[in-house]
Design a protein around this motif. Structure first.
Motif, PDB file in Angstrom:
ATOM      1  N   LYS A   1       0.834  -1.204   0.000  1.00  0.00           N
ATOM      2  CA  LYS A   1       0.000   0.000   0.000  1.00  0.00           C
ATOM      3  C   LYS A   1       0.874   1.262   0.000  1.00  0.00           C
ATOM      4  O   LYS A   1       0.626   2.198  -0.757  1.00  0.00           O
ATOM      5  N   LYS A   2       1.904   1.259   0.819  1.00  0.00           N
ATOM      6  CA  LYS A   2       2.792   2.416   0.870  1.00  0.00           C
ATOM      7  C   LYS A   2       3.586   2.546  -0.426  1.00  0.00           C
ATOM      8  O   LYS A   2       3.752   3.643  -0.961  1.00  0.00           O
ATOM      9  N   ILE A   3       4.044   1.431  -0.964  1.00  0.00           N
ATOM     10  CA  ILE A   3       4.800   1.474  -2.219  1.00  0.00           C
ATOM     11  C   ILE A   3       3.910   2.002  -3.342  1.00  0.00           C
ATOM     12  O   ILE A   3       4.340   2.830  -4.153  1.00  0.00           O
ATOM     13  N   ASN A   4       2.656   1.564  -3.392  1.00  0.00           N
ATOM     14  CA  ASN A   4       1.734   2.073  -4.415  1.00  0.00           C
ATOM     15  C   ASN A   4       1.507   3.576  -4.273  1.00  0.00           C
ATOM     16  O   ASN A   4       1.381   4.285  -5.270  1.00  0.00           O
ATOM     17  N   ALA A   5       1.464   4.077  -3.037  1.00  0.00           N
ATOM     18  CA  ALA A   5       1.319   5.524  -2.828  1.00  0.00           C
ATOM     19  C   ALA A   5       2.546   6.255  -3.391  1.00  0.00           C
ATOM     20  O   ALA A   5       2.407   7.305  -4.029  1.00  0.00           O
ATOM     21  N   TRP A   6       3.731   5.697  -3.178  1.00  0.00           N
ATOM     22  CA  TRP A   6       4.949   6.297  -3.714  1.00  0.00           C
ATOM     23  C   TRP A   6       4.958   6.247  -5.236  1.00  0.00           C
ATOM     24  O   TRP A   6       5.332   7.210  -5.905  1.00  0.00           O
ATOM     25  N   ILE A   7       4.541   5.125  -5.808  1.00  0.00           N
ATOM     26  CA  ILE A   7       4.504   5.002  -7.266  1.00  0.00           C
ATOM     27  C   ILE A   7       3.574   6.062  -7.856  1.00  0.00           C
ATOM     28  O   ILE A   7       3.904   6.709  -8.845  1.00  0.00           O
ATOM     29  N   ALA A   8       2.407   6.244  -7.245  1.00  0.00           N
ATOM     30  CA  ALA A   8       1.451   7.247  -7.732  1.00  0.00           C
ATOM     31  C   ALA A   8       2.047   8.651  -7.666  1.00  0.00           C
ATOM     32  O   ALA A   8       1.893   9.451  -8.599  1.00  0.00           O
ATOM     33  N   LYS A   9       2.720   8.974  -6.566  1.00  0.00           N
ATOM     34  CA  LYS A   9       3.314  10.311  -6.424  1.00  0.00           C
ATOM     35  C   LYS A   9       4.485  10.512  -7.386  1.00  0.00           C
ATOM     36  O   LYS A   9       4.677  11.610  -7.923  1.00  0.00           O
ATOM     37  N   ILE A  10       5.278   9.457  -7.596  1.00  0.00           N
ATOM     38  CA  ILE A  10       6.380   9.562  -8.556  1.00  0.00           C
ATOM     39  C   ILE A  10       5.812   9.805  -9.950  1.00  0.00           C
ATOM     40  O   ILE A  10       6.291  10.656 -10.695  1.00  0.00           O
ATOM     41  N   ASN A  11       4.765   9.068 -10.295  1.00  0.00           N
ATOM     42  CA  ASN A  11       4.136   9.261 -11.600  1.00  0.00           C
ATOM     43  C   ASN A  11       3.610  10.684 -11.744  1.00  0.00           C
ATOM     44  O   ASN A  11       3.742  11.311 -12.791  1.00  0.00           O
ATOM     45  N   GLU A  12       3.016  11.214 -10.684  1.00  0.00           N
ATOM     46  CA  GLU A  12       2.518  12.591 -10.708  1.00  0.00           C
ATOM     47  C   GLU A  12       3.658  13.581 -10.925  1.00  0.00           C
ATOM     48  O   GLU A  12       3.530  14.522 -11.710  1.00  0.00           O
ATOM     49  N   ALA A  13       4.776  13.360 -10.234  1.00  0.00           N
ATOM     50  CA  ALA A  13       5.914  14.273 -10.375  1.00  0.00           C
ATOM     51  C   ALA A  13       6.523  14.213 -11.773  1.00  0.00           C
ATOM     52  O   ALA A  13       6.933  15.237 -12.324  1.00  0.00           O
ATOM     53  N   VAL A  14       6.558  13.015 -12.358  1.00  0.00           N
ATOM     54  CA  VAL A  14       7.194  12.844 -13.665  1.00  0.00           C
ATOM     55  C   VAL A  14       6.283  13.274 -14.802  1.00  0.00           C
ATOM     56  O   VAL A  14       6.710  13.969 -15.722  1.00  0.00           O
ATOM     57  N   THR A  15       5.018  12.874 -14.774  1.00  0.00           N
ATOM     58  CA  THR A  15       4.112  13.115 -15.901  1.00  0.00           C
ATOM     59  C   THR A  15       3.222  14.335 -15.716  1.00  0.00           C
ATOM     60  O   THR A  15       2.627  14.809 -16.672  1.00  0.00           O
ATOM     61  N   GLY A  16       3.082  14.792 -14.481  1.00  0.00           N
ATOM     62  CA  GLY A  16       2.196  15.916 -14.206  1.00  0.00           C
ATOM     63  C   GLY A  16       0.752  15.509 -14.047  1.00  0.00           C
ATOM     64  O   GLY A  16      -0.105  16.345 -13.793  1.00  0.00           O
ATOM     65  N   GLU A  17       0.449  14.215 -14.175  1.00  0.00           N
ATOM     66  CA  GLU A  17      -0.912  13.718 -14.027  1.00  0.00           C
ATOM     67  C   GLU A  17      -1.153  13.316 -12.586  1.00  0.00           C
ATOM     68  O   GLU A  17      -0.344  12.618 -11.982  1.00  0.00           O
ATOM     69  N   ALA A  18      -2.296  13.767 -12.027  1.00  0.00           N
ATOM     70  CA  ALA A  18      -2.654  13.401 -10.661  1.00  0.00           C
ATOM     71  C   ALA A  18      -2.895  11.906 -10.595  1.00  0.00           C
ATOM     72  O   ALA A  18      -3.357  11.300 -11.558  1.00  0.00           O
ATOM     73  N   PRO A  19      -2.592  11.291  -9.444  1.00  0.00           N
ATOM     74  CA  PRO A  19      -2.783   9.852  -9.325  1.00  0.00           C
ATOM     75  C   PRO A  19      -4.255   9.473  -9.447  1.00  0.00           C
ATOM     76  O   PRO A  19      -5.127  10.197  -8.976  1.00  0.00           O
ATOM     77  N   SER A  20      -4.508   8.338 -10.087  1.00  0.00           N
ATOM     78  CA  SER A  20      -5.882   7.848 -10.189  1.00  0.00           C
ATOM     79  C   SER A  20      -6.192   7.003  -8.959  1.00  0.00           C
ATOM     80  O   SER A  20      -5.317   6.684  -8.173  1.00  0.00           O
ATOM     81  N   ASP A  21      -7.465   6.630  -8.812  1.00  0.00           N
ATOM     82  CA  ASP A  21      -7.869   5.799  -7.690  1.00  0.00           C
ATOM     83  C   ASP A  21      -7.603   4.327  -7.950  1.00  0.00           C
ATOM     84  O   ASP A  21      -7.814   3.493  -7.093  1.00  0.00           O
ATOM     85  N   GLU A  22      -7.162   3.994  -9.162  1.00  0.00           N
ATOM     86  CA  GLU A  22      -6.901   2.602  -9.485  1.00  0.00           C
ATOM     87  C   GLU A  22      -5.595   2.160  -8.848  1.00  0.00           C
ATOM     88  O   GLU A  22      -4.631   2.906  -8.799  1.00  0.00           O
TER      89      GLU A  22
END
Length: 191
Positions: free
Chosen positions: A102-123
């Motif tokens: 769960k924590k790793i997925n939260a980090w992955i979502a935030k990294i994706n947001e920082a790199v792509t500029g897209e807010a994390p999805s709920d998926e």
């Protein structure tokens, strides 16, 4: 040596975690990991909190495939879940002392947001959930609630009732299953 990371004027913290292990996993969970809008920063610390240095990885150096940053869940040889981040020139591995996938997925979502500029999805990032599973679960929960109420099964929330007194016909109100006394004739009855 510096034991803290100083933000640049145009830099903000997106997520951070203490008790992180890095790389070869011969160390303890003593480091701090910080993700900013510009960098992934590892503040290396010894067992007693003494500074061991700072590693900074620019987020614009993280690989991207299909509009997703190349950050994913991996496994160490001992079975520990890892955050793996792939850069243009290599990759880094991090493990968190607590929080698991769960924590790793939260980090992955935030990294994706920082790199792509897209807010994390709920998926979930792991792809473990089936499309539409949340909708089906909600419908099943509602259906089960209807069956319970029709069969008289008590649920966690009290049901308020208003009925006529069985002796005099005056209105009596209360919670289902509760024993109440009629205000007019004093007869006791269960709702």
């Amino acid at each position: 040596m510096a034991n803290r990371y100083d933000l640049q004027p145009n830099e903000v913290v997106l997520i951070k975690e203490e008790s992180v292990m890095h790389g070869g996993f011969m160390s303890a969970y003593t480091h701090e990991l910080i993700l900013t809008n510009l960098n992934l920063v590892l503040v290396k610390k010894g067992m007693f909190g003494n500074s061991k240095g700072i590693l900074s990885f620019p987020v614009n150096q993280i690989k991207v495939h299909n509009q997703r940053a190349q950050a994913m869940i991996g496994k160490a040889t001992n079975g520990t879940n890892l955050l793996e981040v792939y850069f243009l020139n290599g990759h880094e591995k991090f493990a968190f002392q607590s929080g698991g996938k769960k924590k790793i997925n939260a980090w992955i979502a935030k990294i994706n947001e920082a790199v792509t500029g897209e807010a994390p999805s709920d998926e979930p990032v792991s792809g473990m959930a089936l499309p539409g599973a949340e909708l089906v679960a909600g419908v099943m929960k509602d259906t089960l609630g209807v069956f319970k109420s029709r069969l008289g099964v008590k649920s966690g929330t009290p049901v308020k009732l208003a009925v006529k007194c069985s002796s005099c016909g005056a209105p009596v109100a209360g919670v289902q299953g509760q024993r109440v006394a009629c205000e007019y004739c004093g007869s006791a009855q269960q709702l």
